[in-house]
Structures are given as C-alpha cells and as structure tokens.
Design a protein around this motif. Structure first.
Motif, PDB file in Angstrom:
ATOM      1  N   ASP A 385      -2.024  -3.097  -1.111  1.00 13.09           N
ATOM      2  CA  ASP A 385      -3.157  -2.326  -1.635  1.00 13.09           C
ATOM      3  C   ASP A 385      -3.116  -2.474  -3.150  1.00 13.09           C
ATOM      4  OD1 ASP A 385      -4.995  -0.498  -2.563  1.00 13.09           O
ATOM      5  OD2 ASP A 385      -4.275   1.168  -1.327  1.00 13.09           O
ATOM      6  N   ARG A 386      -4.101  -3.146  -3.706  1.00 17.77           N
ATOM      7  CA  ARG A 386      -4.084  -3.426  -5.141  1.00 17.77           C
ATOM      8  C   ARG A 386      -4.052  -2.153  -5.979  1.00 17.77           C
ATOM      9  NH1 ARG A 386      -9.994  -6.025  -4.425  1.00 17.77           N
ATOM     10  NH2 ARG A 386     -11.171  -4.096  -4.098  1.00 17.77           N
ATOM     11  N   GLU A 387      -4.579  -1.060  -5.449  1.00 17.24           N
ATOM     12  CA  GLU A 387      -4.603   0.189  -6.209  1.00 17.24           C
ATOM     13  C   GLU A 387      -3.217   0.820  -6.329  1.00 17.24           C
ATOM     14  OE1 GLU A 387      -7.180   1.131  -7.804  1.00 17.24           O
ATOM     15  OE2 GLU A 387      -8.664  -0.223  -6.899  1.00 17.24           O
ATOM     16  N   LYS A 388      -2.278   0.394  -5.501  1.00 15.74           N
ATOM     17  CA  LYS A 388      -0.931   0.958  -5.538  1.00 15.74           C
ATOM     18  C   LYS A 388       0.053   0.104  -6.328  1.00 15.74           C
ATOM     19  CE  LYS A 388      -1.450   3.426  -1.153  1.00 15.74           C
ATOM     20  NZ  LYS A 388      -0.930   3.596   0.237  1.00 15.74           N
ATOM     21  N   LEU A 389      -0.419  -1.019  -6.861  1.00 13.26           N
ATOM     22  CA  LEU A 389       0.450  -1.880  -7.654  1.00 13.26           C
ATOM     23  C   LEU A 389       0.576  -1.330  -9.072  1.00 13.26           C
ATOM     24  CD1 LEU A 389      -0.852  -5.388  -6.517  1.00 13.26           C
ATOM     25  CD2 LEU A 389       1.115  -4.106  -5.634  1.00 13.26           C
ATOM     26  N   HIS A 390       1.653  -1.670  -9.738  1.00 11.76           N
ATOM     27  CA  HIS A 390       1.892  -1.210 -11.103  1.00 11.76           C
ATOM     28  C   HIS A 390       1.270  -2.121 -12.140  1.00 11.76           C
ATOM     29  CE1 HIS A 390       4.687   2.071 -10.110  1.00 11.76           C
ATOM     30  NE2 HIS A 390       5.093   1.289  -9.129  1.00 11.76           N
ATOM     31  N   HIS A 391       0.716  -3.263 -11.724  1.00 12.16           N
ATOM     32  CA  HIS A 391       0.008  -4.122 -12.672  1.00 12.16           C
ATOM     33  C   HIS A 391      -1.109  -3.313 -13.347  1.00 12.16           C
ATOM     34  CE1 HIS A 391       0.981  -7.436  -9.478  1.00 12.16           C
ATOM     35  NE2 HIS A 391       2.054  -7.075 -10.143  1.00 12.16           N
ATOM     36  N   ARG A 392      -1.400  -3.626 -14.595  1.00 16.65           N
ATOM     37  CA  ARG A 392      -2.388  -2.847 -15.332  1.00 16.65           C
ATOM     38  C   ARG A 392      -3.761  -2.890 -14.679  1.00 16.65           C
ATOM     39  NH1 ARG A 392      -1.969  -2.237 -21.520  1.00 16.65           N
ATOM     40  NH2 ARG A 392      -0.419  -0.857 -20.587  1.00 16.65           N
ATOM     41  N   ASN A 393      -4.140  -4.058 -14.139  1.00 15.09           N
ATOM     42  CA  ASN A 393      -5.467  -4.208 -13.566  1.00 15.09           C
ATOM     43  C   ASN A 393      -5.385  -4.533 -12.073  1.00 15.09           C
ATOM     44  OD1 ASN A 393      -7.286  -4.078 -16.026  1.00 15.09           O
ATOM     45  ND2 ASN A 393      -5.833  -5.652 -16.664  1.00 15.09           N
ATOM     46  N   PRO A 394      -6.228  -3.908 -11.267  1.00 13.59           N
ATOM     47  CA  PRO A 394      -6.145  -4.070  -9.799  1.00 13.59           C
ATOM     48  C   PRO A 394      -6.830  -5.341  -9.307  1.00 13.59           C
ATOM     49  CG  PRO A 394      -7.878  -2.509 -10.328  1.00 13.59           C
ATOM     50  CD  PRO A 394      -7.264  -2.913 -11.641  1.00 13.59           C
ATOM     51  N   VAL A 395      -6.331  -6.488  -9.743  1.00 15.62           N
ATOM     52  CA  VAL A 395      -6.886  -7.773  -9.328  1.00 15.62           C
ATOM     53  C   VAL A 395      -5.740  -8.634  -8.817  1.00 15.62           C
ATOM     54  CG1 VAL A 395      -8.168  -9.827 -10.002  1.00 15.62           C
ATOM     55  CG2 VAL A 395      -8.688  -7.629 -11.097  1.00 15.62           C
ATOM     56  N   THR A 396      -5.752  -8.965  -7.527  1.00 15.40           N
ATOM     57  CA  THR A 396      -4.725  -9.839  -6.972  1.00 15.40           C
ATOM     58  C   THR A 396      -5.225 -10.447  -5.672  1.00 15.40           C
ATOM     59  OG1 THR A 396      -2.446  -9.985  -6.160  1.00 15.40           O
ATOM     60  CG2 THR A 396      -3.604  -7.904  -5.764  1.00 15.40           C
ATOM     61  N   PRO A 397      -4.905 -11.710  -5.398  1.00 19.45           N
ATOM     62  CA  PRO A 397      -5.315 -12.307  -4.122  1.00 19.45           C
ATOM     63  C   PRO A 397      -4.536 -11.753  -2.937  1.00 19.45           C
ATOM     64  CG  PRO A 397      -3.938 -13.830  -5.343  1.00 19.45           C
ATOM     65  CD  PRO A 397      -4.227 -12.686  -6.269  1.00 19.45           C
ATOM     66  N   TYR A 398      -3.475 -11.007  -3.190  1.00 22.70           N
ATOM     67  CA  TYR A 398      -2.666 -10.457  -2.095  1.00 22.70           C
ATOM     68  C   TYR A 398      -3.271  -9.182  -1.498  1.00 22.70           C
ATOM     69  CZ  TYR A 398       1.095 -13.662  -3.404  1.00 22.70           C
ATOM     70  OH  TYR A 398       1.848 -14.785  -3.664  1.00 22.70           O
ATOM     71  N   HIS A 399      -4.322  -8.644  -2.110  1.00 24.47           N
ATOM     72  CA  HIS A 399      -4.915  -7.398  -1.595  1.00 24.47           C
ATOM     73  C   HIS A 399      -5.327  -7.563  -0.130  1.00 24.47           C
ATOM     74  CE1 HIS A 399      -7.133  -3.673  -1.428  1.00 24.47           C
ATOM     75  NE2 HIS A 399      -8.233  -4.316  -1.081  1.00 24.47           N
ATOM     76  N   GLY A 400      -4.867  -6.638   0.714  1.00 26.23           N
ATOM     77  CA  GLY A 400      -5.183  -6.659   2.132  1.00 26.23           C
ATOM     78  C   GLY A 400      -4.298  -7.561   2.968  1.00 26.23           C
ATOM     79  N   ARG A 401      -3.338  -8.211   2.344  1.00 24.02           N
ATOM     80  CA  ARG A 401      -2.494  -9.153   3.081  1.00 24.02           C
ATOM     81  C   ARG A 401      -1.240  -8.446   3.585  1.00 24.02           C
ATOM     82  NH1 ARG A 401      -3.116 -14.636   3.050  1.00 24.02           N
ATOM     83  NH2 ARG A 401      -1.443 -15.859   4.005  1.00 24.02           N
ATOM     84  N   PRO A 402      -0.896  -8.596   4.858  1.00 27.30           N
ATOM     85  CA  PRO A 402       0.361  -8.026   5.364  1.00 27.30           C
ATOM     86  C   PRO A 402       1.551  -8.852   4.902  1.00 27.30           C
ATOM     87  CG  PRO A 402      -0.786  -9.200   7.120  1.00 27.30           C
ATOM     88  CD  PRO A 402      -1.695  -9.232   5.931  1.00 27.30           C
ATOM     89  N   LEU A 403       2.586  -8.171   4.424  1.00 29.75           N
ATOM     90  CA  LEU A 403       3.809  -8.830   3.970  1.00 29.75           C
ATOM     91  C   LEU A 403       5.014  -8.147   4.590  1.00 29.75           C
ATOM     92  CD1 LEU A 403       3.114  -9.294   0.141  1.00 29.75           C
ATOM     93  CD2 LEU A 403       2.836 -10.999   1.957  1.00 29.75           C
ATOM     94  N   ALA A 404       6.085  -8.880   4.705  1.00 24.81           N
ATOM     95  CA  ALA A 404       7.340  -8.361   5.237  1.00 24.81           C
ATOM     96  C   ALA A 404       8.331  -8.172   4.100  1.00 24.81           C
ATOM     97  CB  ALA A 404       7.924  -9.322   6.272  1.00 24.81           C
ATOM     98  N   GLY A 405       9.058  -7.054   4.150  1.00 19.24           N
ATOM     99  CA  GLY A 405      10.101  -6.811   3.173  1.00 19.24           C
ATOM    100  C   GLY A 405       9.654  -5.851   2.090  1.00 19.24           C
ATOM    101  N   VAL A 406      10.355  -4.726   1.986  1.00 19.96           N
ATOM    102  CA  VAL A 406      10.005  -3.686   1.018  1.00 19.96           C
ATOM    103  C   VAL A 406      11.196  -3.426   0.103  1.00 19.96           C
ATOM    104  CG1 VAL A 406       9.422  -1.249   0.735  1.00 19.96           C
ATOM    105  CG2 VAL A 406       8.307  -2.603   2.526  1.00 19.96           C
ATOM    106  N   VAL A 407      10.950  -3.442  -1.203  1.00 26.69           N
ATOM    107  CA  VAL A 407      11.969  -3.041  -2.176  1.00 26.69           C
ATOM    108  C   VAL A 407      11.947  -1.513  -2.269  1.00 26.69           C
ATOM    109  CG1 VAL A 407      12.709  -3.163  -4.575  1.00 26.69           C
ATOM    110  CG2 VAL A 407      11.736  -5.191  -3.465  1.00 26.69           C
ATOM    111  N   ARG A 408      13.038  -0.901  -1.895  1.00 24.38           N
ATOM    112  CA  ARG A 408      13.089   0.560  -1.883  1.00 24.38           C
ATOM    113  C   ARG A 408      13.633   1.154  -3.177  1.00 24.38           C
ATOM    114  NH1 ARG A 408      15.115   1.491   4.410  1.00 24.38           N
ATOM    115  NH2 ARG A 408      13.067   1.013   5.356  1.00 24.38           N
ATOM    116  N   ARG A 409      14.588   0.466  -3.808  1.00 29.60           N
ATOM    117  CA  ARG A 409      15.135   0.948  -5.077  1.00 29.60           C
ATOM    118  C   ARG A 409      15.617  -0.254  -5.880  1.00 29.60           C
ATOM    119  NH1 ARG A 409      17.184   3.764  -1.181  1.00 29.60           N
ATOM    120  NH2 ARG A 409      19.314   2.934  -1.280  1.00 29.60           N
TER     121      ARG A 409
END
Length: 432
Positions: A385-409
């Motif tokens: 979800d591009r709105e949940k990324l820390h990048h300054r602007n919500p523009v990315t081709p990954y928006h809506g794409r399912p990915l595996a692997g989560v960084v928790r800390r």
C-alpha cells in the motif's frame, strides 16, 4: 554482553544456524550456542535474524530537491525495509557532489536527520578530474559517471575517452568508479507508450556502453562497476571481463528482477526507469546471472520524485523507481520460487554491497561487525500500500502487489530504529 539476540535461524557468512549473537558497545563480540547478557531479545519461531542490508545506490535528492525525497524520509524507509546503511548518489541534489565544497553541503543537510548510517558517492563530470583526489581524501566511497544524459543538466555525462582519463587518475588511488552504462548513440526519442519507450533504449545500448567500461578497466586497471544492469545482452561483457581478469563488476535492481515489460500498461509511468524494465525472458536471465555470480549484487536505485513529475506519458515522465523500503521483500518473493535461499539474498543485498565500497564492519553477522540487524519474517505476506510507505511521495510500481517477507524490527549498532529520534552516522571511506 550488553545485549544478546537469540534465534533459531541466523544468517551468517557460514550459512544459516541457530545461535545467540552477543553485542557490546554496538559491536558483535560473540556468536555462540548460548550466551548471557544484560538484555536478551528472543526471536519468534517464524523470524530470521539477518544482517542489516547495505544499499549502495540511493538517490536521496537532498538538499535542493528535498520535495522529491530527503534524508529523514529516505532513511526511515530504509530502516523499515531492513536496510541499515545507504550510500547516497551525487546527483539530483543541488549542488551535485562534484567537489569537496558540495560534499560538505550534502553532509550538513544529512547531519542529525539520518535514521541509518549514510555514506556518499562523488561525481564525475567533464572538467572536474582535479576534484577527484580531494573528494577521495574527504571520504567518498567512489565516483559516479554517466555515459549519456543523466536526466539533470547540472550533472553532464562524460565520453568514453574522458572515462579513460578518469581511470588513469583513479587507479593509483584504488578508487572505485560506478558507471551508468547506456550508449547515447544507440538511444532514440521515445513515443508516449511503453513499447516505444522500451524500443528507444534497446539492450544493445547497454552492451555497447558496458564494453567501453570494460575497455577502461582492462587498459587502466582501475576498478569499474556497471550500475543497474537490466539487459541480458550486456552480460556477455561481464563474462568477458572475468576471462580477461579485468576489475569489472555489475549490479542489478529489484525492479528488473520483479517486473516484466509485458505487464506494463501504457500510461503506467510509475514503472518508467532508465535503463528500462525488459521482457520476461530477459528477467530470467538476470536471475541466472545472479545465481552464477556474473551479477554480484542487488541494490535499489531508489530514484523518487513528486507525483507531478510522474504524470504524462513515457516520453515525458521522470524515469526512476521508488522502492527503497521494499527491496528485500521483492527480491525474496522472486528468489524463493527459483530455488534460492535467504543466504543468497543476504549475499546479494548485504555482504557484497558492503564489500564493494569497503565497509568491513557492515553486511555480515560476524564477530567484530557492527550489530546492524534485521528481524525478518520470511513466510508472512502482505500487499503493498503506497500510502503506508515511508517514502516522501506515494508513487511506486509495487502498489497493490503481493510480496512475501516482512521486516518486523531493524537495529543499528544494537539499538532499535523506531523513527522517533535519528541516530545514524555519516560514514567516510575507511571508517567502517
């Protein structure tokens, strides 16, 4: 020990193992089956302890174009993606980092605003060869050059002959030159659709330019590195360099390993980057080259901009992918079904980038290294979800794409990065 990390799965240079990792004063001091410490952090059964990633190809764009990104937002995004060290590119910021005075401006912009450790590249432009030794002595990790228009007028490109002179200047310093290798004579003006854009930057342009870079490496002995290699045609040059024992290496990026040109719709300019994303068969050859070592590493080439600059069509929109926070998950998503392990991903995204720039204390879980660590849940999936990324602007081709692997800390020198108070350091070559 000040701190002990206890995990059933830890990725070390010797492979994956169950162990405790002991930390004192921000450094790893012991790796043993069992350790005692003032504080013990025990990872869950579904979590793996990784070394913090090292991303040597990041455009922070600060100062001068901080509305595109910035040190605070970029390094927050890095930490959220398990990246604990970045090396910032010399262009897209103003002034570009082409002399020591500009480097000091860049350092002042980053001071006190970095959530991860940050190093800097110097820039090569026509006429600044006398500035390279002072920049090297000031601690840059190497030098970036373009062989065609860089996208910004204040960072002009050099010719192959000028790059040869740079190689002669830098070989005595042992300095590294990284090169955007596309041949300007093989490039044409694109139309508005993706097929036209892809055709305007054919794979032969990368092959031709990479061959020129190989010539410089072979004739001068200077270390050369091809950045963001996207074309399977150019891999023949890397293979030739190995046979010639020339000091030439190459990297690729998560977007070239994830997306294919067949899936990019006309108007989907969030996918525009240079060189371009190519066909599915080309993508698979890049994966094979990673597996056999022709491509040494994977880094983001995070090159964001404001949403307005991504509007329009493929002829006019800014060419750059915003992905700093997502690289680990994207690469792991592609690596696992192709038979690669987390040990491979760590080698591509932590160990080898650190080796490239001489960061001996980074990129590994080993005694003597900084306790830069990421807690990763490889089996947890999410949808970007591009709105949940820390990048300054919500523009990315990954928006809506399912990915595996989560960084928790993510931890920097044993201290968790929370985003509330930046404590990253500004690095100089030879410091770490």
């Amino acid at each position: 020990m000040d701190l002990v990390f206890r995990a059933r799965r830890v990725i070390t240079p010797d492979g994956e193992t169950a162990c405790d990792v002991g930390v004192r004063d921000g450094r790893i001091v012991a790796i043993e089956p069992r350790l005692d410490g003032a504080e013990v952090i025990e990872l869950g059964d579904d979590e793996v302890l990784l070394p913090g990633l090292v991303d040597t190809h990041v455009h922070v764009n600060d100062p001068g174009r901080s509305e595109w990104e910035g040190f605070d937002s970029a390094t927050r995004a890095a930490a959220a993606g398990g990246v604990t060290t970045i090396v910032d590119m010399p262009l897209n910021s103003l002034p570009p980092t082409v002399d020591v005075a500009a480097l000091e401006v860049k350092r002042k912009a980053a001071e006190g605003r970095a959530h991860v450790d940050v190093g800097f590249w110097g820039g090569i432009i026509p006429g600044n060869i006398a500035e390279l030794r002072p920049l090297h002595e000031a601690g840059v990790f190497g030098f970036k050059a373009f062989l065609l228009h860089s996208g910004v007028d204040e960072f002009p490109h050099v010719t192959e002959d000028e790059l040869m002179e740079v190689g002669k200047e830098l070989v005595g310093l042992g300095a590294l030159t990284i090169v955007h290798a596309e041949d300007e004579h093989s490039i044409s003006e694109p139309g508005p659709d993706y097929e036209s854009f892809l055709g305007s930057r054919p794979g032969i342009s990368e092959l031709t330019a990479a061959a020129g870079v190989l010539g410089v490496a072979y004739q001068t002995g200077a270390r050369m590195h091809v950045v963001h290699l996207s074309s399977q045609e150019a891999l023949s040059v890397i293979s030739a360099g190995e046979k010639l024992k020339a000091p030439l290496t190459a990297e690729t990026c998560p977007h070239y390993l994830t997306f294919t040109s067949e899936e990019i719709a006309d108007g989907a300019t969030q996918f525009k980057c240079c060189p371009p994303i190519r066909e599915a068969a080309n993508r698979e050859e890049l994966w094979r080259a990673l597996g056999d070592g022709r491509i040494r590493m994977v880094v983001s080439d995070h090159s964001p901009c404001t949403p307005e600059l991504k509007e329009g069509d493929f002829a006019t929109a800014w060419g750059g992918i915003a992905s700093l926070q997502l690289g680990l998950s994207a690469v792991w998503t592609g690596a696992r079904p192709r038979g690669y392990a987390l040990t491979d991903v760590v080698r591509w995204m932590a160990e080898r980038p650190a080796e490239l720039v001489g960061l001996e204390r980074k990129g590994r879980i080993a005694v003597g290294c900084d306790a830069d660590l990421a807690v990763f849940a490889p089996d947890e999936a999410f949808v970007v979800d591009r709105e949940k990324l820390h990048h300054r602007n919500p523009v990315t081709p990954y928006h809506g794409r399912p990915l595996a692997g989560v960084v928790r800390r993510t931890y920097l020198r044993g201290k968790e990065i929370t985003g509330s108070s930046p404590f990253g350091e500004l690095l100089r070559r030879g410091q770490a």
